[in-house]
Scaffold this motif. Sequence first.
Motif, PDB file in Angstrom:
ATOM      1  N   GLU A 125      -5.175  -3.778   0.556  1.00  0.00           N
ATOM      2  CA  GLU A 125      -4.176  -3.606   0.576  1.00  0.00           C
ATOM      3  C   GLU A 125      -4.046  -2.383  -0.358  1.00  0.00           C
ATOM      4  O   GLU A 125      -3.708  -1.160  -0.340  1.00  0.00           O
ATOM      5  CB  GLU A 125      -2.999  -4.060   1.327  1.00  0.00           C
ATOM      6  N   ALA A 126      -3.908  -3.467  -1.619  1.00  0.00           N
ATOM      7  CA  ALA A 126      -3.396  -1.970  -2.525  1.00  0.00           C
ATOM      8  C   ALA A 126      -4.575  -1.098  -3.152  1.00  0.00           C
ATOM      9  O   ALA A 126      -4.067   0.427  -3.620  1.00  0.00           O
ATOM     10  CB  ALA A 126      -3.859  -3.403  -4.398  1.00  0.00           C
ATOM     11  N   LEU A 127      -6.144  -1.743  -2.594  1.00  0.00           N
ATOM     12  CA  LEU A 127      -7.353  -0.491  -3.342  1.00  0.00           C
ATOM     13  C   LEU A 127      -6.736   0.815  -1.932  1.00  0.00           C
ATOM     14  O   LEU A 127      -6.360   2.024  -2.411  1.00  0.00           O
ATOM     15  CB  LEU A 127      -8.188  -0.464  -2.241  1.00  0.00           C
ATOM     16  N   GLU A 128      -5.729   0.649  -0.724  1.00  0.00           N
ATOM     17  CA  GLU A 128      -6.048   1.536   0.407  1.00  0.00           C
ATOM     18  C   GLU A 128      -4.896   2.737  -0.917  1.00  0.00           C
ATOM     19  O   GLU A 128      -4.699   3.432  -0.590  1.00  0.00           O
ATOM     20  CB  GLU A 128      -5.582   0.813   1.761  1.00  0.00           C
ATOM     21  N   ALA A 129      -3.755   1.919  -1.113  1.00  0.00           N
ATOM     22  CA  ALA A 129      -2.649   2.135  -1.270  1.00  0.00           C
ATOM     23  C   ALA A 129      -2.925   2.996  -2.732  1.00  0.00           C
ATOM     24  O   ALA A 129      -2.398   4.261  -2.878  1.00  0.00           O
ATOM     25  CB  ALA A 129      -1.250   0.993  -1.530  1.00  0.00           C
ATOM     26  N   ALA A 130      -3.503   2.520  -3.842  1.00  0.00           N
ATOM     27  CA  ALA A 130      -4.292   3.462  -4.821  1.00  0.00           C
ATOM     28  C   ALA A 130      -4.969   5.470  -4.510  1.00  0.00           C
ATOM     29  O   ALA A 130      -5.096   5.985  -4.237  1.00  0.00           O
ATOM     30  CB  ALA A 130      -5.223   2.600  -5.678  1.00  0.00           C
ATOM     31  N   ALA A 131      -5.989   4.644  -3.240  1.00  0.00           N
ATOM     32  CA  ALA A 131      -6.635   5.323  -2.812  1.00  0.00           C
ATOM     33  C   ALA A 131      -5.310   6.970  -1.350  1.00  0.00           C
ATOM     34  O   ALA A 131      -5.860   8.050  -1.577  1.00  0.00           O
ATOM     35  CB  ALA A 131      -7.074   5.264  -1.500  1.00  0.00           C
ATOM     36  N   ALA A 132      -4.650   6.268  -1.589  1.00  0.00           N
ATOM     37  CA  ALA A 132      -3.175   7.155  -1.080  1.00  0.00           C
ATOM     38  C   ALA A 132      -2.766   8.256  -2.307  1.00  0.00           C
ATOM     39  O   ALA A 132      -2.442   9.368  -1.957  1.00  0.00           O
ATOM     40  CB  ALA A 132      -2.467   6.849  -0.329  1.00  0.00           C
ATOM     41  N   VAL A 133      -3.317   7.874  -3.542  1.00  0.00           N
ATOM     42  CA  VAL A 133      -2.533   7.776  -4.742  1.00  0.00           C
ATOM     43  C   VAL A 133      -3.411   9.312  -5.645  1.00  0.00           C
ATOM     44  O   VAL A 133      -4.769   8.775  -5.913  1.00  0.00           O
ATOM     45  CB  VAL A 133      -2.175   7.654  -5.924  1.00  0.00           C
ATOM     46  N   PRO A 134      -3.271  10.530  -5.119  1.00  0.00           N
ATOM     47  CA  PRO A 134      -4.387  11.876  -5.512  1.00  0.00           C
ATOM     48  C   PRO A 134      -4.767  11.617  -6.861  1.00  0.00           C
ATOM     49  O   PRO A 134      -5.817  11.512  -7.002  1.00  0.00           O
ATOM     50  CB  PRO A 134      -3.710  13.247  -5.612  1.00  0.00           C
TER      51      PRO A 134
END
Length: 150
Positions: A125-134
């Motif tokens: 979930e953290a990596l998915e959230a980080a991937a959403a930040v350009p």
Amino acid sequence: MSFADDAVEVRAQGWRTVAAFHDLVETRLENALQSPLELSVVEHTVLDVLSRQDRALHMRMQQLSRATALSSSATTRLVNRLEARGLLSRFLCVEDRRGIYTELTPAGSELLEQARPIYDSALREALEAAAAVPELAPLVSAFESLHAAP
């Protein structure tokens, strides 16, 4: 601004981006582990590192420090806390009485087994959230390529 100043700023911005990525991931992991298990990320790391050691070869405290990227004093304090909780044990090396080994106890192994799915889910979930930040997306890609490496 000179070229050297630009290079310094690029490195500084890069480091700030890495720090933001680390903070996002660590905060998510910490929140996920703390509430149900009363386990910190660094405690999980120690238990995980110890669980992966060859049972025939015990891990010395200095090896544990290197494997967890902690100072010797921080490792000692952490090991003291985990030992007081009954999650790991320490004993003297027979060949070199200056060496101290650490290993998981059955309680430590059990807690780690409870923590692993929570940790894995929170990390995903953290990596998915980080991937959403350009600004952080390239770091997620780099992280995933490291995981995929043989």
